[in-house]
Design a protein around this motif. Structure first.
Motif, short mmCIF file in Angstrom:
data_model
loop_
_atom_site.label_atom_id
_atom_site.label_comp_id
_atom_site.label_asym_id
_atom_site.label_seq_id
_atom_site.Cartn_x
_atom_site.Cartn_y
_atom_site.Cartn_z
N ALA A 164 1.35 3.50 12.83
CA ALA A 164 3.00 2.90 12.63
C ALA A 164 2.68 2.20 11.64
O ALA A 164 4.09 1.93 10.34
CB ALA A 164 2.72 1.53 13.34
N GLY A 165 2.15 2.34 10.48
CA GLY A 165 2.05 1.71 8.77
C GLY A 165 3.07 2.74 8.24
O GLY A 165 2.80 3.72 8.28
N GLY A 166 3.18 1.64 7.39
CA GLY A 166 3.73 1.89 6.20
C GLY A 166 3.02 1.97 4.76
O GLY A 166 3.54 2.24 3.68
N LEU A 167 2.10 1.80 4.81
CA LEU A 167 0.93 1.16 4.14
C LEU A 167 0.75 2.03 3.07
O LEU A 167 -0.25 2.82 3.90
CB LEU A 167 0.07 0.17 4.56
N PRO A 168 0.59 2.30 2.19
CA PRO A 168 -1.18 2.89 1.38
C PRO A 168 -1.52 2.49 1.84
O PRO A 168 -2.32 1.37 2.57
CB PRO A 168 -0.61 2.78 -0.46
N SER A 169 -3.69 4.01 2.10
CA SER A 169 -4.26 3.42 1.69
C SER A 169 -4.90 2.35 0.63
O SER A 169 -5.27 2.91 -0.64
CB SER A 169 -4.95 4.88 1.96
N PRO A 170 -5.88 1.19 1.50
CA PRO A 170 -6.72 0.53 0.48
C PRO A 170 -7.50 1.79 -0.37
O PRO A 170 -8.30 1.15 -1.16
CB PRO A 170 -6.79 -0.60 1.42
N ALA A 171 -7.93 2.17 0.22
CA ALA A 171 -9.28 3.09 -0.46
C ALA A 171 -9.16 4.37 -1.59
O ALA A 171 -9.53 4.22 -2.83
CB ALA A 171 -10.08 4.34 0.87
N THR A 172 -7.32 3.75 -1.79
CA THR A 172 -6.53 4.31 -3.19
C THR A 172 -6.22 3.58 -3.93
O THR A 172 -6.74 3.31 -5.16
CB THR A 172 -5.75 5.24 -2.82
N PHE A 173 -6.91 2.03 -3.88
CA PHE A 173 -6.36 1.02 -4.96
C PHE A 173 -7.44 0.42 -5.96
O PHE A 173 -8.97 0.33 -5.77
CB PHE A 173 -6.37 -0.33 -4.45
N PRO A 174 -7.22 0.53 -7.42
CA PRO A 174 -8.20 0.63 -8.03
C PRO A 174 -8.73 -0.44 -8.32
O PRO A 174 -8.05 -0.68 -9.67
CB PRO A 174 -7.34 1.78 -9.57
N VAL A 175 -9.78 -0.71 -7.73
CA VAL A 175 -9.55 -2.49 -7.62
C VAL A 175 -10.00 -3.08 -9.23
O VAL A 175 -9.64 -3.66 -9.74
CB VAL A 175 -10.14 -2.73 -6.54
N GLU A 176 -11.20 -2.27 -9.68
CA GLU A 176 -11.96 -2.27 -10.79
C GLU A 176 -10.97 -2.56 -12.02
O GLU A 176 -11.53 -3.14 -12.45
CB GLU A 176 -13.61 -1.81 -10.85
N ARG A 177 -10.65 -1.13 -12.16
CA ARG A 177 -9.20 -1.41 -13.24
C ARG A 177 -8.52 -2.54 -12.96
O ARG A 177 -8.37 -3.42 -14.12
CB ARG A 177 -8.59 0.00 -13.14
N MET A 178 -7.67 -3.17 -12.10
CA MET A 178 -7.38 -4.15 -11.82
C MET A 178 -8.06 -4.73 -12.30
O MET A 178 -7.28 -5.78 -12.88
CB MET A 178 -6.92 -4.15 -10.47
N LYS A 179 -9.13 -5.17 -11.96
CA LYS A 179 -10.56 -6.59 -12.10
C LYS A 179 -10.23 -6.28 -13.82
O LYS A 179 -10.26 -7.64 -14.20
CB LYS A 179 -11.15 -6.65 -11.30
N GLU A 180 -10.70 -5.57 -14.35
CA GLU A 180 -10.86 -5.52 -16.15
C GLU A 180 -9.95 -5.62 -16.35
O GLU A 180 -9.53 -6.22 -17.54
CB GLU A 180 -11.19 -3.52 -16.22
N ALA A 181 -8.33 -5.12 -16.50
CA ALA A 181 -6.95 -5.40 -16.83
C ALA A 181 -6.31 -7.07 -16.92
O ALA A 181 -6.12 -7.79 -17.72
CB ALA A 181 -6.10 -4.75 -16.24
N PHE A 182 -6.75 -7.22 -15.30
CA PHE A 182 -6.41 -9.10 -15.30
C PHE A 182 -7.12 -9.73 -16.39
O PHE A 182 -6.97 -10.73 -16.51
CB PHE A 182 -7.09 -9.62 -13.76
N ILE A 195 -3.79 9.65 -9.45
CA ILE A 195 -2.76 9.60 -8.96
C ILE A 195 -3.17 11.33 -8.20
O ILE A 195 -3.05 10.97 -6.91
CB ILE A 195 -1.23 9.74 -8.81
N PRO A 196 -3.78 12.25 -8.31
CA PRO A 196 -4.51 13.14 -7.93
C PRO A 196 -4.96 12.78 -7.52
O PRO A 196 -5.20 13.10 -5.80
CB PRO A 196 -5.05 14.21 -9.32
N THR A 197 -6.29 11.65 -6.98
CA THR A 197 -6.99 11.14 -6.39
C THR A 197 -6.33 11.23 -4.78
O THR A 197 -6.78 11.81 -3.64
CB THR A 197 -7.85 10.14 -6.81
N ILE A 198 -5.14 10.33 -4.95
CA ILE A 198 -4.11 9.94 -3.56
C ILE A 198 -3.79 11.17 -3.17
O ILE A 198 -4.16 11.29 -2.19
CB ILE A 198 -2.62 9.41 -4.00
N ARG A 199 -3.26 11.68 -3.92
CA ARG A 199 -2.60 13.01 -3.49
C ARG A 199 -3.34 13.65 -2.66
O ARG A 199 -3.00 14.11 -1.56
CB ARG A 199 -2.37 14.26 -4.65
N THR A 200 -4.66 14.60 -3.37
CA THR A 200 -6.10 14.97 -2.39
C THR A 200 -6.30 14.36 -1.46
O THR A 200 -5.64 14.03 0.17
CB THR A 200 -7.08 14.89 -3.10
N LEU A 201 -5.84 12.83 -0.83
CA LEU A 201 -6.91 12.70 -0.29
C LEU A 201 -5.84 12.73 1.03
O LEU A 201 -5.64 12.82 2.27
CB LEU A 201 -6.48 10.51 -0.56
#
Lengths: 397, 397
Positions: free
Chosen positions: B41-59, B293-299
């Motif tokens: 039912a969800g319209g949510l993207p997969s959290p497995a694709t979130f680049p958490v480490e990259r975001m953390k570094e950027a913050f 993005i290619p990693t999201i496409r593959t998944l």
């Protein structure tokens, strides 16, 4: 792959869109961001008060511990632990606030927009103070109400003047603590009278309170929310006690209203960033604000006093001004013959800026008024800028 | 300090507020968040694709290098370097986009709300696909338009059907890439025909494109924006290629419109968080998305194939479904006699969830349709859930 000779679009904007005007203040700010200008025009808190290190630690902790939750879509009403913290913060011995009454928003301005959306039809009567917060006038204007100004005196809003304009009104918007633009606060007696008047009239009372915590001496006065939780809509914000750039505020409202606001928010932007809410919860949950806010009070209180002293020294005897007990603004009333807009032209030429008072009036502006902010200007520059203004005013008289 | 016996408020909501309905999807999501349920039912993207480490570094980097700027109020139109990056990203050899055309918003949903606010009066005609994105119907509904559905076939929107309903229309809303809910994409020929038709009619064309980058094979098709930059309003988002919880999107529009949208945004929430925009700029500026993005496409492509195979194995021969070339959704059309709402009741009892198709229609819903999302469910659970649905459907026939 471009198509050829498209017909130009004749844009047909909504009636509502015709109401949209650039905020006069934001236009002035563009001019006054040049470093050579001493600007008393801003409504921005001082960046010296931002707890950057504490925020950085919190971002790091939340992203490390729960990054995938923080970065995912979240619930429209907000992050539950933060809503619980806020409900607890707003509860008093006599008035218990429950988390279901709290809707997290992307800054207080969004609360104003959602309230306008849900409560105002074209032509609906809306009561505001004289003068009132410009951002509220802007947000409500989109929904094309009929504004009625409620009288104020040197102590703020005069509750006994409400009855004369209350007929059919949808809401009364007030800012009882260190009001933007006047810096005035309502006494406890006035608060009770205001709350009682609105309750008698069945009139929803909005209590917008971004500055309440910034009292220079003594504790903040009791919230009107606590005096009648079923009739008061309370708006709070982290902008002035933490940082504004994260865009986080909340509205506390009776349940029938807050559910409507939640639906309006869902259609407007789904929800406010989870990450931001989790970070702010991480920052505030252990009493950080109790240690942090006093440092803001001291800074602003000192700079306010510097400006008050400079006004007494440099402004003509027949100018008057408010003496705020907190917040970020002083309101000056000049002799009648001085037009603050004309003064602004001369002031900018002399490298000083402020906001003329007219835009803050929903009806019949008093053109001899102006708003001064002292929070982002160092003391010596406050003295210098006020001296320049005082000389210009005396020359105009 | 509570007042005694206040009159209860008789809430008088605006006419507009009567239109507000809870999103059916968000209501279903509340039920289906229980871990034992296999939820399509969800319209949510997969959290497995979130680049958490990259975001953390950027913050960390942004807060370290420019914390006091990032945490201060910012401009309504957005963070200039990010707007420049986006303008550059959207520019093609034939169509140059300038940063002045870009308005940053707090997620695409906000762009929909602002577009509705600025373009729709009560009763204005608004053209949408059959079916269309529910969030858009919700956002526009607040402004009480008359929706007219434009025909679609198995290749998506049929441009030749526009003329019949175009009279007086304020806009046409389309989602040309891997549409939500159908997963369909418009061919280049259809895009050109759609853009030409709208240009001939002087009809503003909204191109909502949250999924465009998520093409499983080959490059994404050209944007309609590039085919007629003066007539197309393009909506983009970082939700599906980075993370949704930060709430960051943008709209690219012709200058007369984008200035109105900016004023509407100023009244609605002043601006989108500076910090978020600076962090996203930090993340994307050096080509990170080209690697990510290619990693999201593959998944997503793999899980889509698993679901397509399972549908072929378990669904009855007279059910049909779309074969998406990207994005997050498959659209199923069941035999006419099956009501997807009734199927949902039985499915939830059997611990599988999906979204019935009806809410996606502005007019005349087809009740035998449903939307399946495969992106957050692991392959073995996709097979298991589709098998359960297939058995229930066969039992109902």
């Amino acid at each position: 792959m471009k198509i050829e000779n498209p017909n130009p679009i004749q844009w047909h904007f909504s009636d509502r869109a015709q109401q949209l005007q650039a905020s006069f203040i934001r236009e002035i700010l563009k001019i006054t961001q040049r470093p050579e200008i001493i600007s008393f025009a801003g409504g921005l808190p001082s960046p010296a008060t931002f707890p950057v290190e504490r925020m950085k630690e919190a971002f790091d902790k939340v992203l490390t511990d729960s990054g995938r939750v923080a970065l995912q879509y979240g619930p429209t009403d907000g992050y539950a632990p933060l809503r619980e913290w806020i409900a607890d913060y707003l509860s008093t011995d006599g008035s218990k606030i429950v988390p279901e009454q709290i809707l997290m928003v992307s800054g207080s301005q969004q609360a104003l927009d959602l309230l306008g959306k849900v409560l105002i039809d074209e032509g609906s009567r809306v009561l505001v103070e004289t003068p009132s917060y410009l951002g509220a006038l802007q947000a409500f204007s989109v929904y094309r109400p009929e504004f009625k100004s409620v009288d104020t005196d040197e102590h703020g809003l005069v509750p006994s003047s409400i009855d004369a304009v209350a007929q059919g009104a949808r809401l009364l918007y007030s800012l009882p603590n260190f009001q933007n633009p006047t810096g005035r606060s309502l006494s406890i007696e006035r608060r009770l009278e205001l709350v009682e008047t609105c309750a008698r009239l069945g009139l929803p009372l909005i209590e917008d309170d971004p500055y309440g915590a910034l009292s220079y001496k003594g504790e903040p006065k009791p919230r009107m929310l606590a005096m009648n939780p079923d009739g008061v809509i309370y708006m709070g914000s982290f902008s002035k006690v933490l940082t504004p750039g994260i865009r986080l505020g909340y509205v506390c409202a009776p349940l029938p209203l807050v559910r409507r606001l939640e639906l309006a928010k869902q259609a407007a932007d789904l929800h406010t960033a989870q990450l931001t809410q989790m970070v702010v919860h991480e920052v505030v949950k252990d009493g950080f604000l109790d240690r942090h806010i006093p440092t803001i009070r001291t800074l602003y209180g000192n700079q306010c006093q510097v400006m008050l002293d400079a006004l007494a020294e440099h402004f003509p005897a027949d100018a008057t001004w408010t003496t705020p007990e907190g917040g970020m603004f002083i309101w000056v009333t000049l002799p009648k013959q001085i037009d603050a807009l004309k003064l602004l032209d001369q002031a900018i030429a002399a490298r000083v800026a402020f906001v003329p008072g007219s835009p803050f009036y929903a009806n019949e502006p008093e053109t001899n008024t102006l708003r001064l902010s002292f929070v982002t200007v160092p003391p010596e520059r406050i003295r210098e800028g006020v001296a320049v203004l005082g000389k210009l005013i005396k020359d105009m008289l």
